[in-house]
Motif scaffolding. Structure first.
Motif, mmCIF file in Angstrom:
data_model
loop_
_atom_site.group_PDB
_atom_site.id
_atom_site.type_symbol
_atom_site.label_atom_id
_atom_site.label_comp_id
_atom_site.label_asym_id
_atom_site.label_seq_id
_atom_site.Cartn_x
_atom_site.Cartn_y
_atom_site.Cartn_z
ATOM 1 N N VAL A 1 -12.526 -6.897 -16.884
ATOM 2 C CA VAL A 1 -11.148 -6.634 -16.847
ATOM 3 C C VAL A 1 -10.111 -7.619 -16.160
ATOM 4 N N GLU A 2 -8.938 -7.911 -16.815
ATOM 5 C CA GLU A 2 -8.042 -9.015 -16.173
ATOM 6 C C GLU A 2 -6.743 -8.162 -15.905
ATOM 7 N N PHE A 3 -6.283 -8.097 -14.536
ATOM 8 C CA PHE A 3 -5.254 -7.214 -14.193
ATOM 9 C C PHE A 3 -3.815 -7.291 -14.864
ATOM 10 N N PRO A 4 -3.458 -8.833 -15.023
ATOM 11 C CA PRO A 4 -2.342 -9.013 -15.740
ATOM 12 C C PRO A 4 -1.933 -8.292 -17.034
ATOM 13 N N ASP B 1 -10.159 -2.601 -5.624
ATOM 14 C CA ASP B 1 -9.296 -2.033 -4.798
ATOM 15 C C ASP B 1 -7.671 -2.130 -5.261
ATOM 16 N N THR B 2 -7.595 -3.097 -6.271
ATOM 17 C CA THR B 2 -6.203 -3.285 -6.805
ATOM 18 C C THR B 2 -5.890 -2.014 -7.543
ATOM 19 N N LEU B 3 -6.870 -1.594 -8.259
ATOM 20 C CA LEU B 3 -6.467 -0.373 -9.073
ATOM 21 C C LEU B 3 -7.015 1.150 -8.360
ATOM 22 N N LEU B 4 -7.911 0.734 -7.403
ATOM 23 C CA LEU B 4 -8.228 2.084 -6.855
ATOM 24 C C LEU B 4 -8.027 2.211 -5.400
ATOM 25 N N TYR B 5 -6.998 1.501 -5.039
ATOM 26 C CA TYR B 5 -6.411 1.570 -3.359
ATOM 27 C C TYR B 5 -6.240 3.106 -2.918
ATOM 28 N N ARG C 1 -4.368 6.335 -2.216
ATOM 29 C CA ARG C 1 -3.177 6.841 -2.541
ATOM 30 C C ARG C 1 -2.233 7.261 -1.352
ATOM 31 N N THR C 2 -2.883 7.212 -0.145
ATOM 32 C CA THR C 2 -2.160 7.530 0.929
ATOM 33 C C THR C 2 -1.232 6.598 1.337
ATOM 34 N N TYR C 3 -1.638 5.272 1.012
ATOM 35 C CA TYR C 3 -0.689 4.268 1.511
ATOM 36 C C TYR C 3 0.191 3.522 0.278
ATOM 37 N N ALA C 4 0.341 4.470 -1.030
ATOM 38 C CA ALA C 4 0.872 4.246 -2.054
ATOM 39 C C ALA C 4 2.396 4.338 -1.746
ATOM 40 N N VAL C 5 3.138 3.430 -2.318
ATOM 41 C CA VAL C 5 4.703 3.114 -2.026
ATOM 42 C C VAL C 5 5.445 4.049 -3.171
ATOM 43 N N HIS C 6 5.055 3.793 -4.359
ATOM 44 C CA HIS C 6 5.798 4.281 -5.467
ATOM 45 C C HIS C 6 4.824 5.579 -6.138
ATOM 46 N N GLU C 7 5.712 6.451 -6.803
ATOM 47 C CA GLU C 7 4.894 7.543 -7.373
ATOM 48 C C GLU C 7 4.098 6.972 -8.594
ATOM 49 N N HIS C 8 4.497 6.051 -9.469
ATOM 50 C CA HIS C 8 3.409 5.607 -10.513
ATOM 51 C C HIS C 8 2.337 4.881 -9.927
ATOM 52 N N ASP C 9 2.265 4.374 -8.609
ATOM 53 C CA ASP C 9 0.990 3.691 -8.227
ATOM 54 C C ASP C 9 0.088 5.075 -7.847
ATOM 55 N N ILE C 10 0.397 6.025 -7.360
ATOM 56 C CA ILE C 10 -0.322 7.192 -7.442
ATOM 57 C C ILE C 10 -1.052 7.765 -8.525
ATOM 58 N N ARG C 11 0.016 7.593 -9.880
ATOM 59 C CA ARG C 11 -0.611 7.912 -11.120
ATOM 60 C C ARG C 11 -1.565 7.272 -11.873
ATOM 61 N N PHE C 12 -1.355 5.986 -11.514
ATOM 62 C CA PHE C 12 -2.304 4.968 -12.402
ATOM 63 C C PHE C 12 -3.726 5.310 -11.537
ATOM 64 N N VAL C 13 -3.813 5.386 -10.318
ATOM 65 C CA VAL C 13 -5.005 5.584 -9.450
ATOM 66 C C VAL C 13 -5.731 7.109 -9.981
ATOM 67 N N ASN D 1 -14.075 -6.989 -2.156
ATOM 68 C CA ASN D 1 -14.256 -7.520 -0.655
ATOM 69 C C ASN D 1 -13.620 -6.489 0.370
ATOM 70 N N MET D 2 -12.852 -5.897 0.095
ATOM 71 C CA MET D 2 -12.097 -4.806 0.951
ATOM 72 C C MET D 2 -12.323 -3.424 0.600
ATOM 73 N N ASP D 3 -13.526 -2.904 0.860
ATOM 74 C CA ASP D 3 -13.790 -1.397 0.507
ATOM 75 C C ASP D 3 -13.113 -0.423 1.350
ATOM 76 N N MET D 4 -12.730 -1.014 2.308
ATOM 77 C CA MET D 4 -11.756 -0.007 3.468
ATOM 78 C C MET D 4 -10.390 0.644 2.875
ATOM 79 N N LEU D 5 -10.059 -0.361 1.739
ATOM 80 C CA LEU D 5 -8.742 -0.108 0.945
ATOM 81 C C LEU D 5 -8.896 1.075 0.034
ATOM 82 N N LEU D 6 -10.231 1.279 -0.548
ATOM 83 C CA LEU D 6 -10.391 2.229 -1.703
ATOM 84 C C LEU D 6 -10.087 3.712 -1.459
ATOM 85 N N ASP D 7 -9.664 4.414 -2.380
ATOM 86 C CA ASP D 7 -9.299 5.724 -2.177
ATOM 87 C C ASP D 7 -10.638 6.550 -1.906
#
Length: 295
Positions: A110-113, A147-151, A153-165, A184-190
Protein backbone atom coordinates in the motif's frame (compact mmCIF):
# COMPACT_ATOMS: atom_id res chain seq x y z
CA UNK A 1 -19.67 15.94 -6.05
CA UNK A 2 -17.30 18.54 -7.51
CA UNK A 3 -15.10 15.77 -8.89
CA UNK A 4 -18.13 14.07 -10.48
CA UNK A 5 -19.41 17.33 -11.98
CA UNK A 6 -15.95 18.14 -13.38
CA UNK A 7 -15.77 14.75 -15.10
CA UNK A 8 -19.22 15.25 -16.64
CA UNK A 9 -18.21 18.67 -18.01
CA UNK A 10 -15.17 17.04 -19.60
CA UNK A 11 -17.33 14.46 -21.37
CA UNK A 12 -16.53 11.47 -19.17
CA UNK A 13 -18.89 8.50 -19.27
CA UNK A 14 -19.72 8.34 -15.58
CA UNK A 15 -21.89 5.25 -15.84
CA UNK A 16 -19.19 3.33 -17.71
CA UNK A 17 -16.50 4.36 -15.22
CA UNK A 18 -18.71 3.30 -12.31
CA UNK A 19 -19.24 -0.16 -13.82
CA UNK A 20 -15.53 -0.63 -14.44
CA UNK A 21 -14.68 0.46 -10.93
CA UNK A 22 -17.25 -1.91 -9.48
CA UNK A 23 -15.74 -4.98 -11.11
CA UNK A 24 -12.00 -4.38 -11.06
CA UNK A 25 -9.53 -2.62 -8.81
CA UNK A 26 -5.96 -2.47 -10.09
CA UNK A 27 -3.02 -2.79 -7.71
CA UNK A 28 -1.67 0.47 -9.11
CA UNK A 29 -4.78 2.27 -7.82
CA UNK A 30 -3.73 1.75 -4.20
CA UNK A 31 -0.07 0.72 -4.27
CA UNK A 32 2.15 -1.64 -6.22
CA UNK A 33 2.75 -5.33 -6.75
CA UNK A 34 5.84 -7.02 -5.33
CA UNK A 35 7.20 -10.54 -5.79
CA UNK A 36 8.64 -11.89 -2.50
CA UNK A 37 12.40 -12.47 -2.46
CA UNK A 38 12.84 -14.18 0.91
CA UNK A 39 11.75 -17.47 2.47
CA UNK A 40 11.11 -18.26 6.13
CA UNK A 41 14.58 -19.85 6.25
CA UNK A 42 16.10 -16.47 5.39
CA UNK A 43 14.51 -14.76 8.40
CA UNK A 44 16.25 -15.04 11.76
CA UNK A 45 13.49 -15.67 14.32
CA UNK A 46 13.27 -17.35 17.69
CA UNK A 47 12.04 -20.91 17.32
CA UNK A 48 8.84 -20.35 19.30
CA UNK A 49 7.91 -17.34 17.15
CA UNK A 50 8.63 -19.18 13.90
CA UNK A 51 6.50 -22.09 15.14
CA UNK A 52 3.57 -19.74 15.76
CA UNK A 53 3.90 -18.16 12.31
CA UNK A 54 4.00 -21.51 10.53
CA UNK A 55 1.08 -22.77 12.66
CA UNK A 56 -1.21 -20.02 11.39
CA UNK A 57 0.09 -20.16 7.81
CA UNK A 58 -0.29 -23.94 7.56
CA UNK A 59 -3.87 -23.74 8.81
CA UNK A 60 -4.66 -20.97 6.34
CA UNK A 61 -3.06 -22.72 3.38
CA UNK A 62 -4.96 -25.93 4.10
CA UNK A 63 -8.30 -24.11 4.60
CA UNK A 64 -8.54 -25.77 8.00
CA UNK A 65 -11.32 -23.50 9.30
CA UNK A 66 -13.52 -23.94 6.25
CA UNK A 67 -13.03 -27.70 6.36
CA UNK A 68 -14.35 -27.65 9.92
CA UNK A 69 -17.39 -25.61 8.88
CA UNK A 70 -16.35 -22.50 10.81
CA UNK A 71 -18.12 -20.31 8.23
CA UNK A 72 -21.46 -21.56 9.54
CA UNK A 73 -21.03 -19.94 12.95
CA UNK A 74 -18.22 -17.40 12.51
CA UNK A 75 -18.88 -14.74 9.89
CA UNK A 76 -15.99 -12.31 10.41
CA UNK A 77 -12.37 -12.40 11.49
CA UNK A 78 -11.43 -15.62 9.69
CA UNK A 79 -8.51 -14.09 7.82
CA UNK A 80 -4.97 -13.67 9.14
CA UNK A 81 -3.82 -10.28 10.38
CA UNK A 82 -0.20 -10.10 11.51
CA UNK A 83 1.18 -7.09 13.36
CA UNK A 84 4.96 -6.70 13.34
CA UNK A 85 6.32 -3.93 15.55
CA UNK A 86 9.77 -2.91 16.70
CA UNK A 87 12.79 -0.76 15.81
CA UNK A 88 13.74 -0.06 12.18
CA UNK A 89 15.85 -2.61 10.36
CA UNK A 90 14.92 -5.62 12.50
CA UNK A 91 13.31 -7.67 9.72
CA UNK A 92 9.60 -6.81 9.78
CA UNK A 93 9.25 -6.29 6.02
CA UNK A 94 11.51 -9.26 5.35
CA UNK A 95 9.21 -11.57 7.30
CA UNK A 96 6.21 -10.17 5.41
CA UNK A 97 7.88 -11.21 2.15
CA UNK A 98 8.70 -14.65 3.57
CA UNK A 99 5.05 -15.17 4.53
CA UNK A 100 3.95 -14.27 1.00
CA UNK A 101 6.49 -16.73 -0.42
CA UNK A 102 5.27 -19.48 1.92
CA UNK A 103 1.72 -18.95 0.69
CA UNK A 104 2.90 -18.62 -2.93
CA UNK A 105 1.30 -15.19 -3.24
CA UNK A 106 2.40 -11.86 -4.63
CA UNK A 107 2.30 -8.82 -2.36
CA UNK A 108 0.20 -5.70 -2.56
CA UNK A 109 2.24 -2.91 -0.97
CA UNK A 110 0.00 0.00 0.00
CA UNK A 111 1.19 3.51 -0.90
CA UNK A 112 -0.33 6.19 1.33
CA UNK A 113 -0.25 9.05 -1.21
CA UNK A 114 -2.63 6.98 -3.35
CA UNK A 115 -5.00 6.45 -0.41
CA UNK A 116 -5.33 9.72 1.45
CA UNK A 117 -7.30 12.61 -0.03
CA UNK A 118 -8.52 15.99 1.16
CA UNK A 119 -11.90 15.36 -0.47
CA UNK A 120 -14.66 14.16 1.83
CA UNK A 121 -15.21 10.41 1.64
CA UNK A 122 -12.45 9.68 -0.89
CA UNK A 123 -9.97 8.30 1.66
CA UNK A 124 -12.59 5.91 3.01
CA UNK A 125 -13.42 4.81 -0.54
CA UNK A 126 -9.74 4.21 -1.30
CA UNK A 127 -9.31 2.17 1.88
CA UNK A 128 -12.07 -0.15 0.70
CA UNK A 129 -10.24 -0.42 -2.63
CA UNK A 130 -7.14 -1.70 -0.81
CA UNK A 131 -8.96 -4.76 0.46
CA UNK A 132 -10.92 -5.28 -2.76
CA UNK A 133 -7.74 -5.27 -4.78
CA UNK A 134 -6.01 -7.75 -2.46
CA UNK A 135 -9.07 -10.00 -2.53
CA UNK A 136 -9.68 -9.86 -6.29
CA UNK A 137 -6.01 -10.40 -7.15
CA UNK A 138 -5.46 -13.02 -4.39
CA UNK A 139 -2.49 -11.14 -2.93
CA UNK A 140 -0.97 -10.75 0.50
CA UNK A 141 -1.81 -7.27 1.75
CA UNK A 142 1.13 -5.39 3.31
CA UNK A 143 0.65 -2.05 5.04
CA UNK A 144 3.96 -0.56 6.22
CA UNK A 145 3.83 2.22 8.83
CA UNK A 146 0.33 1.02 9.70
CA UNK A 147 0.00 3.64 12.45
CA UNK A 148 -0.67 6.16 9.67
CA UNK A 149 -4.06 4.60 8.93
CA UNK A 150 -4.78 2.94 12.28
CA UNK A 151 -3.69 5.49 14.87
CA UNK A 152 -5.68 5.93 18.06
CA UNK A 153 -8.98 7.73 17.45
CA UNK A 154 -8.64 9.27 20.91
CA UNK A 155 -6.10 11.68 19.48
CA UNK A 156 -7.80 12.34 16.14
CA UNK A 157 -8.19 16.05 15.40
CA UNK A 158 -10.84 15.88 12.68
CA UNK A 159 -14.01 13.85 12.32
CA UNK A 160 -12.92 12.42 8.96
CA UNK A 161 -9.77 11.03 10.62
CA UNK A 162 -11.97 9.01 12.98
CA UNK A 163 -14.07 7.91 10.04
CA UNK A 164 -11.25 6.41 7.99
CA UNK A 165 -9.85 4.57 11.03
CA UNK A 166 -13.34 3.12 11.50
CA UNK A 167 -13.35 1.96 7.87
CA UNK A 168 -9.91 0.36 8.27
CA UNK A 169 -11.07 -1.57 11.33
CA UNK A 170 -14.24 -2.71 9.58
CA UNK A 171 -12.38 -3.87 6.49
CA UNK A 172 -9.83 -5.80 8.56
CA UNK A 173 -12.68 -7.49 10.39
CA UNK A 174 -14.26 -8.67 7.12
CA UNK A 175 -11.05 -9.50 5.25
CA UNK A 176 -10.58 -13.24 4.78
CA UNK A 177 -7.13 -13.07 3.22
CA UNK A 178 -3.73 -12.41 4.79
CA UNK A 179 -2.71 -8.91 5.89
CA UNK A 180 0.60 -7.84 7.41
CA UNK A 181 0.81 -4.56 9.32
CA UNK A 182 4.21 -3.19 10.27
CA UNK A 183 5.06 -0.25 12.47
CA UNK A 184 7.87 1.28 14.49
CA UNK A 185 5.34 3.01 16.74
CA UNK A 186 2.80 0.50 17.98
CA UNK A 187 1.99 2.76 20.94
CA UNK A 188 0.07 4.97 18.49
CA UNK A 189 -2.26 2.24 17.27
CA UNK A 190 -5.94 2.26 18.11
CA UNK A 191 -6.98 -0.10 20.91
CA UNK A 192 -9.73 -1.65 18.80
CA UNK A 193 -7.10 -3.10 16.46
CA UNK A 194 -5.86 -5.50 19.14
CA UNK A 195 -8.73 -7.99 18.89
CA UNK A 196 -8.48 -7.94 15.09
CA UNK A 197 -4.84 -9.04 15.13
CA UNK A 198 -4.23 -12.78 14.78
CA UNK A 199 -0.59 -12.68 15.83
CA UNK A 200 1.44 -9.78 17.20
CA UNK A 201 5.22 -10.10 17.00
CA UNK A 202 7.68 -7.77 18.66
CA UNK A 203 10.94 -7.45 16.74
CA UNK A 204 13.90 -6.71 18.98
CA UNK A 205 17.48 -5.69 18.37
CA UNK A 206 19.48 -8.84 17.50
CA UNK A 207 21.82 -10.39 20.03
CA UNK A 208 25.59 -10.26 19.56
CA UNK A 209 25.63 -13.85 18.30
CA UNK A 210 22.83 -13.16 15.84
CA UNK A 211 24.52 -9.97 14.61
CA UNK A 212 27.65 -11.95 13.80
CA UNK A 213 25.63 -14.26 11.57
CA UNK A 214 23.87 -11.33 9.90
CA UNK A 215 27.22 -9.74 9.01
CA UNK A 216 28.39 -12.99 7.44
CA UNK A 217 25.15 -13.66 5.56
CA UNK A 218 25.23 -10.28 3.86
CA UNK A 219 28.58 -10.91 2.16
CA UNK A 220 27.95 -12.02 -1.46
CA UNK A 221 29.33 -15.47 -2.34
CA UNK A 222 31.13 -13.89 -5.28
CA UNK A 223 33.28 -11.76 -2.95
CA UNK A 224 36.43 -13.22 -1.36
CA UNK A 225 36.83 -12.56 2.37
CA UNK A 226 40.22 -11.79 3.90
CA UNK A 227 41.44 -13.94 6.79
CA UNK A 228 41.54 -10.91 9.07
CA UNK A 229 37.76 -10.46 8.95
CA UNK A 230 36.28 -11.11 12.39
CA UNK A 231 32.48 -11.10 12.34
CA UNK A 232 32.29 -11.66 16.10
CA UNK A 233 34.36 -8.53 16.70
CA UNK A 234 32.15 -6.53 14.34
CA UNK A 235 29.03 -7.74 16.15
CA UNK A 236 30.53 -6.78 19.50
CA UNK A 237 31.70 -3.33 18.42
CA UNK A 238 28.63 -2.25 16.43
CA UNK A 239 25.23 -2.61 18.06
CA UNK A 240 23.42 -2.66 14.71
CA UNK A 241 20.15 -4.26 13.66
CA UNK A 242 19.97 -6.17 10.38
CA UNK A 243 19.03 -3.17 8.22
CA UNK A 244 22.02 -1.15 9.41
CA UNK A 245 24.37 -4.10 8.97
CA UNK A 246 23.15 -4.38 5.39
CA UNK A 247 23.99 -0.68 4.81
CA UNK A 248 27.43 -1.12 6.38
CA UNK A 249 28.21 -4.07 4.11
CA UNK A 250 27.04 -2.10 1.07
CA UNK A 251 29.41 0.73 2.06
CA UNK A 252 32.28 -1.75 2.31
CA UNK A 253 31.46 -3.26 -1.07
CA UNK A 254 31.36 0.19 -2.65
CA UNK A 255 34.82 0.83 -1.25
CA UNK A 256 36.45 -2.30 -2.67
CA UNK A 257 34.69 -1.73 -5.98
CA UNK A 258 36.03 1.83 -6.20
CA UNK A 259 39.53 0.69 -5.22
CA UNK A 260 39.44 -2.19 -7.74
CA UNK A 261 39.96 -4.73 -4.93
CA UNK A 262 38.99 -8.38 -5.20
CA UNK A 263 39.13 -9.22 -1.47
CA UNK A 264 36.98 -7.77 1.32
CA UNK A 265 39.04 -6.94 4.41
CA UNK A 266 38.26 -6.12 8.01
CA UNK A 267 39.32 -2.54 7.32
CA UNK A 268 36.70 -2.27 4.57
CA UNK A 269 33.93 -3.53 6.86
CA UNK A 270 34.98 -1.19 9.69
CA UNK A 271 34.99 1.66 7.17
CA UNK A 272 31.46 0.81 6.09
CA UNK A 273 30.25 0.39 9.68
CA UNK A 274 31.71 3.73 10.79
CA UNK A 275 29.92 5.57 7.99
CA UNK A 276 26.65 3.97 9.05
CA UNK A 277 27.30 4.74 12.71
CA UNK A 278 28.11 8.40 12.02
CA UNK A 279 24.90 8.81 10.03
CA UNK A 280 22.63 7.28 12.68
CA UNK A 281 19.97 9.46 14.24
CA UNK A 282 20.28 9.96 18.00
CA UNK A 283 16.81 10.08 19.48
CA UNK A 284 15.93 9.99 23.14
CA UNK A 285 13.27 7.44 23.95
CA UNK A 286 10.25 8.81 25.71
CA UNK A 287 7.77 6.79 27.71
CA UNK A 288 4.20 7.12 26.54
CA UNK A 289 1.00 5.17 26.99
CA UNK A 290 -1.22 5.17 23.93
CA UNK A 291 -3.14 2.60 21.95
CA UNK A 292 -2.47 -0.86 23.37
CA UNK A 293 1.26 -0.67 24.09
CA UNK A 294 3.68 1.04 26.43
CA UNK A 295 7.11 2.32 25.47
Amino acid sequence: ALDLFSKMLNGANIEKEAKMEKHTVSCEDVGYEKIPRYSLDDVKLKNDIKDKVTFFLSNFRENALDNLGAHQTIKNGKGLVFLFHGPPGTGKSMLAEAIAAYLNKKMLIVEFPKITSRWLGVTEKNISKIFRSARENDMLLCIDEADTLLYSRTYAVHEHDIRFVNVMLQELERFEGVAVLTTNMDMLLDQALERRVTLKIKFEEPSEELRSGIWKNHIPQTVSISRDVDFTALAKKYDFSGGYIKNAVLNALRRISLNKQSILTMEDLVFGANIEKEGAFNQKKKQAILGFAMQ
